[in-house]
Design an enzyme around this catalytic site. Structure first.
Site, short mmCIF file in Angstrom:
data_model
loop_
_atom_site.label_atom_id
_atom_site.label_comp_id
_atom_site.label_asym_id
_atom_site.label_seq_id
_atom_site.Cartn_x
_atom_site.Cartn_y
_atom_site.Cartn_z
CG ASP A 140 2.46 0.60 -10.13
OD1 ASP A 140 1.52 0.13 -9.48
OD2 ASP A 140 3.39 1.24 -9.59
CG HIS A 144 -4.07 1.77 -15.43
ND1 HIS A 144 -3.69 2.27 -16.65
CD2 HIS A 144 -2.96 1.81 -14.66
CE1 HIS A 144 -2.41 2.61 -16.62
NE2 HIS A 144 -1.94 2.33 -15.41
CG ASP A 162 -14.76 -0.94 -17.63
OD1 ASP A 162 -13.62 -1.14 -17.19
OD2 ASP A 162 -15.50 -1.86 -18.05
CD GLU A 202 -3.01 1.97 -11.01
OE1 GLU A 202 -3.04 3.19 -11.20
OE2 GLU A 202 -1.97 1.34 -10.77
O1 9MR Z 1 0.49 2.87 -14.69
C1 9MR Z 1 0.73 3.95 -13.82
C2 9MR Z 1 -0.20 3.85 -12.63
O2 9MR Z 1 0.09 2.70 -11.89
C3 9MR Z 1 -0.13 5.08 -11.78
O3 9MR Z 1 -1.15 5.08 -10.81
C4 9MR Z 1 -0.24 6.33 -12.62
C5 9MR Z 1 -0.06 7.60 -11.81
O4 9MR Z 1 1.17 7.65 -11.21
O5 9MR Z 1 0.69 6.33 -13.68
C6 9MR Z 1 0.54 5.24 -14.55
O6 9MR Z 1 1.52 5.29 -15.54
C7 9MR Z 1 1.34 6.22 -16.56
C8 9MR Z 1 2.33 7.36 -16.39
O7 9MR Z 1 2.10 8.07 -15.22
C9 9MR Z 1 2.29 8.28 -17.57
N1 9MR Z 1 2.50 7.54 -18.80
C10 9MR Z 1 1.52 6.51 -19.01
C11 9MR Z 1 1.58 5.52 -17.89
C12 9MR Z 1 0.62 4.37 -18.14
O8 9MR Z 1 -0.66 4.80 -18.41
O1 9MR Z 2 -3.68 5.77 -4.33
C1 9MR Z 2 -2.83 6.85 -4.65
C2 9MR Z 2 -3.63 8.13 -4.64
O2 9MR Z 2 -4.09 8.40 -3.34
C3 9MR Z 2 -2.78 9.27 -5.15
O3 9MR Z 2 -3.58 10.42 -5.27
C4 9MR Z 2 -2.17 8.89 -6.50
C5 9MR Z 2 -1.28 9.98 -7.08
O4 9MR Z 2 -0.16 10.18 -6.32
O5 9MR Z 2 -1.40 7.71 -6.37
C6 9MR Z 2 -2.16 6.60 -5.99
O6 9MR Z 2 -1.33 5.50 -5.84
C7 9MR Z 2 -0.79 4.92 -7.03
C8 9MR Z 2 0.70 4.81 -6.82
O7 9MR Z 2 1.27 6.09 -6.78
C9 9MR Z 2 1.37 3.96 -7.88
N1 9MR Z 2 0.73 2.68 -8.01
C10 9MR Z 2 -0.68 2.80 -8.29
C11 9MR Z 2 -1.39 3.53 -7.19
C12 9MR Z 2 -2.89 3.56 -7.41
O8 9MR Z 2 -3.27 4.36 -8.47
#
Ligand code: 9MR
Ligand code: 9MR
Length: 583
Positions: free
Chosen positions: A182, A507, A549, A558
């Site tokens: 993100d 991701h 994947d 991610e």
């Molecule tokens: O892209 C987002 C990722 O970085 C986060 O780890 C994840 C969980 O918070 O959320 C992803 O974003 C998704 C969102 O939560 C829901 N709509 C789709 C987004 C992209 O897949």
């Molecule tokens: O790494 C984080 C993981 O421990 C948590 O369970 C998860 C849901 O809260 O979020 C992960 O961190 C994400 C962050 O919220 C948004 N950017 C992407 C991070 C990796 O997925």
């Protein structure tokens, strides 16, 4: 041996025999093996074969024969394996491992410094995450791109409003690394990331003093690792409110951007509510950076002092606000716009107190930080995560220093003993592990970001080595490096661009949107996570196999800076130590 002979004949034809299934059942470290290090591969399936051979990849003659281990039942999935131990084969070159009834392994190298490529790539991964500058072709290759978010006009979110900075005030907060797939920047996660990278430098300065990653700063007489870290450090400094020393939790969009290139969307960016975890993590990083930057005062005039002042000011704010949780859901009930990006909502701060106090104490020698350290010396040890940074403080206390160690020999001895005990606990089960890795000691190793669990276990073992000089800890750390590069239940190398079968669809917004087949290189995929919170389709769902994947899979595939950083530490440490331990 008849089987083996048949395979060797098959190998001399252009393609490998089609009927040898399954492909990629032989799990190797896809980057390779050090000439004199332990070398293990695992073969997955119901295996009748009892022997294996190593063949020269070019000449195709058999150079080594060995016996497979008895069949092993994995405790983290229904998979069964046999292990091929070819540690005794110590010849440099390019090879394949063959087992009757299976397609040959990918080609792997045996060489000295065999993991230097991935150590460099993983550090370079951070460069590709830079937010506010263009990535030029001469450094970024085909992944060059324009600058992402400028962040020169970031709004104070109502949750962060103060008298001097009311809601809607524009501040400037450029630079730093995107957190992950993100496009937001989070202080808590930057904290552990920076602490891990800076610790890598403090533990292996000679290695990093010459390590080059081909970044714009490569010729400025500062090690590239520090240059990279400084790009994020300067952003972090902007996240502190100069009026009170508190630190905003994040610089963020209100909602996640779509899967587009960075900087394409022009939606407002905000800094949100200050928090205790963010402020203490910030204090720790700034204190550590202050002592590391000090010897570079000529290249970085005043920066060490700036960092130390920022650290102290943050500490003071935390003393006045010792329990300010970042609860995003709660915040959204009272403030608009609602914010739905990553929370990193830690609720317990004892570990952040210890870490910040330890870094401040080591840097300043000031006794005011000592009681905060002493209070937290008897806690349970665990490998670190973004929500639990205590271990970073412990590593720092035990690292060669004039401030704490000499005055606390008894406490230091106890702490050292506890770290070694934990390391020993991790290695006791490797003999039974179906992939011969430390990773997988417990099913709970497989969580969101499990690859960072493997890397952080490796760091623990490296610290055990630094404290004891017992080489076995490096050998065991290497098992987790092997895990990350393919000796695992999924068969993937989790580092983009490394190995014959690396993840291809992380991701990661730039990798999805840039139209280039290969993902941005040097990024560590999160790895198996049976939680599967993303609801993508997973072919396998057991703890060590729950990985897919696909770019929809933010829960298993991610990438994130707090995962890359311990991988940088682990890979660099093993490279740095490889001669000393006889690899
Ligand atoms: O892209 C987002 C990722 O970085 C986060 O780890 C994840 C969980 O918070 O959320 C992803 O974003 C998704 C969102 O939560 C829901 N709509 C789709 C987004 C992209 O897949
Ligand atoms: O790494 C984080 C993981 O421990 C948590 O369970 C998860 C849901 O809260 O979020 C992960 O961190 C994400 C962050 O919220 C948004 N950017 C992407 C991070 C990796 O997925």
């Amino acid at each position: 041996m008849k089987h083996l002979a048949t395979i060797i004949i098959a190998l001399s034809s252009v393609a490998f025999a089609q009927d040898q299934q399954p492909v990629n059942a032989i799990r190797i470290d896809q980057e390779g093996y050090y000439t004199k290090a332990p070398k293990v591969a695992a073969v997955v399936g119901n295996i009748t074969a009892t022997s294996f051979a190593i063949i020269d990849a070019n000449r195709r003659d058999t150079v080594y024969r060995g016996k497979l281990s008895p069949q092993k039942q994995s405790s983290n999935s229904s998979l069964q394996t046999k292990l091929a131990d070819f540690s005794a084969f110590q010849k440099a070159g390019s090879f394949r491992l063959i087992i009757p009834g299976f397609a040959p392994s990918y080609i792997f190298r045996i060489a000295g410094q065999v993991h230097n490529g991935s150590a460099v790539a993983l550090l370079k991964g951070f460069y590709y995450q830079r937010v506010s500058m263009p990535l030029q072709q001469q450094y970024a290759g085909k992944w060059h791109r324009p600058a992402g978010h400028p962040d020169t006009e970031v709004l104070i979110h109502p949750s962060a409003a103060t008298e001097k900075r009311p809601a809607g005030t524009a501040i400037t907060s450029p630079g730093g690394w995107y957190d992950a797939g993100d496009y937001n920047k989070y202080i808590v996660n930057s904290g552990i990331t920076m602490g891990t990278l800076l610790s890598a430098y403090e533990d292996f300065p000679q290695y990093f003093n010459t390590l080059k990653t081909n970044i714009p700063e490569s010729r400025n007489n500062i090690p590239d690792l520090l240059d990279e870290a400084l790009y994020n450090l300067r952003w972090m400094l902007t996240m502190q409110d100069p009026n009170d020393g508190g630190v905003y939790n994040k610089c963020t969009n209100a909602a996640f951007d779509g899967m587009v290139m960075p900087g394409v969307t022009k939606l407002p960016r905000y800094v949100v509510q200050k928090g205790t975890a963010a402020t203490l993590d910030f204090a720790a990083v700034m204190a550590q950076a202050a002592r590391i930057c000090k010897p570079f005062n000529k290249q970085l005039p005043g920066l060490a002092d700036t960092c130390l002042a920022a650290a102290k000011q943050a500490w003071q704010w935390a003393l006045k606000n010792p329990d300010l949780v970042y609860d995003q859901d709660k915040m959204n009930t009272t403030h608009k716009p609602a914010v739905s990006t990553g929370g990193y909502g830690d609720r317990s701060f004892n570990d952040e107190w210890l870490w910040a106090a330890a870094e401040l104490l080591i840097t300043t020698g000031d006794e005011v930080y000592e009681s905060a350290v002493n209070k937290e010396l008897n806690s349970l040890l665990t490998i670190p995560s973004w929500a639990n940074v205590r271990m970073l403080g412990y590593y720092t206390l035990l690292r060669k220093n004039k401030t704490w160690l000499p005055r606390h020999t008894a406490e230091a001895a106890t702490l050292k003993e506890k770290i070694i005990k934990l390391a020993d606990w991790y290695i006791t089960a490797v003999g039974e592990n179906a992939f011969h890795t430390v990773m997988g000691r417990q099913k709970s190793d497989f969580v969101w970001g499990s690859s960072s669990v493997a890397a952080n276990q490796g760091i623990l073992l490296i610290n055990a080595f630094l404290l004891t000089k017992d080489k076995k800890y490096v050998h065991y750390a290497l098992t987790n490096l092997d895990y990350l590069l393919g000796r695992n239940a999924t068969g993937y190398s989790f580092v983009t661009g490394i190995g014959a079968y690396p993840v291809m669809h992380p991701h990661h917004r730039p990798s999805v949107a840039d139209g280039i087949v290969e993902p941005v290189p040097g990024l560590l995929s999160g790895g198996p996570n049976p939680g599967r919170q993303d609801r993508c389709k997973y072919e396998f769902i057991e703890p060590e196999t729950a990985f897919t994947d696909q770019d929809c899979s933010y829960a298993s595939n991610e990438i994130a800076i707090n995962w890359n950083a311990p991988a940088v530490y682990l890979f660099a440490a093993i490279e740095a130590l490889s001669k000393q331990v006889g690899y």
